[in-house]
Design an enzyme around this catalytic site. Structure first.
Site, mmCIF file in Angstrom:
data_model
loop_
_atom_site.group_PDB
_atom_site.id
_atom_site.type_symbol
_atom_site.label_atom_id
_atom_site.label_comp_id
_atom_site.label_asym_id
_atom_site.label_seq_id
_atom_site.Cartn_x
_atom_site.Cartn_y
_atom_site.Cartn_z
ATOM 1 N N SER A 73 0.773 -1.235 0.000
ATOM 2 C CA SER A 73 0.000 0.000 0.000
ATOM 3 C C SER A 73 0.803 1.284 0.000
ATOM 4 O O SER A 73 0.226 2.353 0.046
ATOM 5 C CB SER A 73 -0.932 0.009 1.210
ATOM 6 O OG SER A 73 -0.183 -0.109 2.382
ATOM 7 N N THR A 187 -1.453 2.906 4.370
ATOM 8 C CA THR A 187 -0.847 4.225 4.217
ATOM 9 C C THR A 187 0.012 4.566 5.428
ATOM 10 O O THR A 187 -0.394 4.311 6.555
ATOM 11 C CB THR A 187 -1.984 5.262 4.128
ATOM 12 O OG1 THR A 187 -2.741 4.966 2.975
ATOM 13 C CG2 THR A 187 -1.464 6.679 4.067
ATOM 14 N N THR A 205 1.307 7.068 0.166
ATOM 15 C CA THR A 205 0.457 5.891 -0.080
ATOM 16 C C THR A 205 0.358 5.595 -1.559
ATOM 17 O O THR A 205 0.612 6.477 -2.402
ATOM 18 C CB THR A 205 -0.974 6.165 0.454
ATOM 19 O OG1 THR A 205 -1.737 4.964 0.411
ATOM 20 C CG2 THR A 205 -1.685 7.216 -0.360
ATOM 21 N N ARG A 215 -8.032 8.628 -9.746
ATOM 22 C CA ARG A 215 -8.591 8.859 -8.399
ATOM 23 C C ARG A 215 -7.489 9.333 -7.439
ATOM 24 O O ARG A 215 -6.410 8.765 -7.390
ATOM 25 C CB ARG A 215 -9.219 7.575 -7.874
ATOM 26 C CG ARG A 215 -9.843 7.689 -6.476
ATOM 27 C CD ARG A 215 -8.881 7.288 -5.378
ATOM 28 N NE ARG A 215 -9.536 7.203 -4.066
ATOM 29 C CZ ARG A 215 -8.875 7.017 -2.924
ATOM 30 N NH1 ARG A 215 -7.570 6.911 -2.921
ATOM 31 N NH2 ARG A 215 -9.517 6.954 -1.784
ATOM 32 N N VAL A 216 -7.784 10.356 -6.681
ATOM 33 C CA VAL A 216 -6.865 10.849 -5.654
ATOM 34 C C VAL A 216 -7.584 10.765 -4.313
ATOM 35 O O VAL A 216 -8.757 11.134 -4.207
ATOM 36 C CB VAL A 216 -6.428 12.301 -5.953
ATOM 37 C CG1 VAL A 216 -5.611 12.873 -4.800
ATOM 38 C CG2 VAL A 216 -5.629 12.361 -7.250
ATOM 39 N N GLY A 217 -6.884 10.265 -3.311
ATOM 40 C CA GLY A 217 -7.484 10.135 -1.984
ATOM 41 C C GLY A 217 -7.170 11.321 -1.102
ATOM 42 O O GLY A 217 -6.892 12.431 -1.572
ATOM 43 N N ASP A 218 -7.220 11.085 0.194
ATOM 44 C CA ASP A 218 -6.965 12.137 1.187
ATOM 45 C C ASP A 218 -5.475 12.354 1.458
ATOM 46 O O ASP A 218 -5.079 13.425 1.908
ATOM 47 C CB ASP A 218 -7.621 11.749 2.518
ATOM 48 C CG ASP A 218 -7.035 10.449 3.067
ATOM 49 O OD1 ASP A 218 -6.965 9.459 2.309
ATOM 50 O OD2 ASP A 218 -6.625 10.414 4.243
ATOM 51 N N THR A 238 -5.477 7.587 7.898
ATOM 52 C CA THR A 238 -5.417 6.439 7.003
ATOM 53 C C THR A 238 -6.822 5.849 6.922
ATOM 54 O O THR A 238 -7.662 6.109 7.780
ATOM 55 C CB THR A 238 -4.368 5.408 7.504
ATOM 56 O OG1 THR A 238 -4.447 4.228 6.712
ATOM 57 C CG2 THR A 238 -4.550 5.026 8.938
ATOM 58 N N GLY A 239 -7.070 5.091 5.866
ATOM 59 C CA GLY A 239 -8.407 4.544 5.673
ATOM 60 C C GLY A 239 -9.035 5.069 4.398
ATOM 61 O O GLY A 239 -8.321 5.511 3.497
ATOM 62 N N GLY A 241 -10.166 7.330 1.924
ATOM 63 C CA GLY A 241 -9.858 8.754 1.734
ATOM 64 C C GLY A 241 -11.081 9.617 1.522
ATOM 65 O O GLY A 241 -11.147 10.749 2.008
HETATM 66 C C1 SD4 Z 1 -6.581 6.646 0.333
HETATM 67 N N1 SD4 Z 1 -6.243 6.930 2.690
HETATM 68 O O1 SD4 Z 1 -6.057 6.702 -0.770
HETATM 69 C C2 SD4 Z 1 -5.703 6.334 1.496
HETATM 70 C C3 SD4 Z 1 -5.447 4.875 1.511
HETATM 71 C C4 SD4 Z 1 -5.599 4.175 2.765
HETATM 72 O O2 SD4 Z 1 -6.620 2.343 3.726
HETATM 73 O O3 SD4 Z 1 -5.220 4.633 3.817
HETATM 74 N N2 SD4 Z 1 -6.213 3.009 2.664
HETATM 75 O O4 SD4 Z 1 -7.785 6.802 0.509
#
Ligand code: SD4
Length: 328
Positions: A73, A187, A205, A215-218, A238-239, A241
């Site tokens: 990841s 992450t 990450t 796609r872009v996360g947080d 983390t988690g 996004g």
């Molecule tokens: C995201 N927060 O891209 C990141 C990835 C992550 O559990 O932490 N996944 O959304």
């Protein structure tokens, strides 16, 4: 006497192997998400001892995990998007409000260092996609394929159903970035205090496995995946996004600390806010928040149980802490 479960619910101050007696831990100088934060913090502490800045510390820590092809990841070995391409998101923030980020970066392992270069060498704060890659190449960053045979095999297995269903990276089942995976790696978000007492943070990450292309996360978004205010402290996430961004997660945690909450309570307040906002829509998701204040107090809280983080003091002692969770 407090039970271990009680301590966890009170904000995750118990160590995994710790005693049930409440102890005041020595002030932390570095915290990182998940168990792999231990190796990251060790690299950060080495930089601290050599007189490095808080930014050097978090960059060094992030690079350790980015270079490790064994986690699915972050950086090399990260899970690809649904088209089979590994794309990285990262950001840094320092004590003086310096910010730098990259999103959807391909073929360059050390996204955290490219993010730092964006901060230090451009008039901008974020570069994305081909522009980020071209900038990295111009800065002398080497390029290579980030897709390991293991990640490619997982992607090919995923193609059989092609169902995008992020699962919580928790004890309640699976982990978000690697369906079917058994590790809790994810992450990495890092926060550090240097010898001058200055704080910096980083987050890096490969994002959600099998995400849509683009796609872009947080994680690269200052205020969502990371936020540092040198007068107060910092937070990282983390988690899923999309959920972190909804509540400007890291910024919200820092603001809660500014108003007097300790780090674990601040993280909990934001997780509760997300749950109030989204109700059953986050029941199957993981979102985990981690914070460090300027006094060296660390704390975290998550939607689902299973979120761990590494806390390291100035002597280099590291403990892995298990955060409390809303759906415990
Ligand atoms: C995201 N927060 O891209 C990141 C990835 C992550 O559990 O932490 N996944 O959304």
């Amino acid at each position: 006497m407090a039970t271990r479960r009680g301590l966890l619910a009170a904000g995750g101050l118990a160590t995994v192997a710790g005693s049930a007696r409440a102890q005041t831990p020595s002030p932390a100088v570095m915290v990182s998400t998940w168990d792999f934060g231990r190796a990251a913090n060790a690299a950060g502490l080495e930089r601290r001892r050599a007189g490095g800045s808080a930014l050097d510390m978090v960059e060094a820590g992030g690079r350790v995990v980015e270079a490790d092809g064994g986690n699915g990841s972050v950086g090399f070995g990260g899970m690809p998007d649904r088209d089979g391409r590994v794309t990285l998101d990262a950001c840094v923030m320092d004590w003086a409000g310096g910010i730098g980020a990259v999103a959807a970066l391909e073929d360059v392992v050390h996204a955290v260092s490219v993010a730092r270069a964006v901060m230090e060498k451009t008039p901008h704060w974020m570069l994305v996609g081909t522009g980020a890659r071209e900038f990295a190449v111009a800065q002398g960053f080497p390029t290579q394929s980030l897709l390991t045979p293991e990640a490619e095999a997982a992607w090919r297995r995923w193609l059989e159903t092609s169902e995008y269903a992020p699962r919580p990276n928790s004890e309640n089942g699976g982990w978000a970035s690697m369906p079917g995976g058994e590790n809790n790696h994810d992450t990495i978000g890092l926060l550090a205090l240097d010898q001058a007492g200055r704080m910096a943070g980083a987050c890096t990450t490969s994002g959600m496995a099998f995400k849509m292309r683009g796609r872009v996360g947080d994680s690269p978004i200052v205020g969502a995946g990371l936020f540092v205010d040198d007068a107060v402290g910092g937070a990282t996430a983390t988690g899923v996004g999309e959920d972190v961004v909804r509540v400007a997660g890291s910024h919200a945690v820092v603001e809660a600390m500014r108003h007097g909450m300790d780090p674990a309570a601040a993280c909990r307040s934001v997780i509760e806010r997300l749950a109030r906002l989204r109700g059953t829509q986050v029941a199957g998701h993981q979102v985990a928040l981690l914070a460090l204040d300027k006094a060296g107090r660390a704390g975290g809280f998550a939607l689902q149980p299973g979120f761990t983080y590494a806390v390291t003091d100035a002597a280099g002692e590291t403990r892995i802490v298990r955060a409390g969770a809303l759906f415990a």
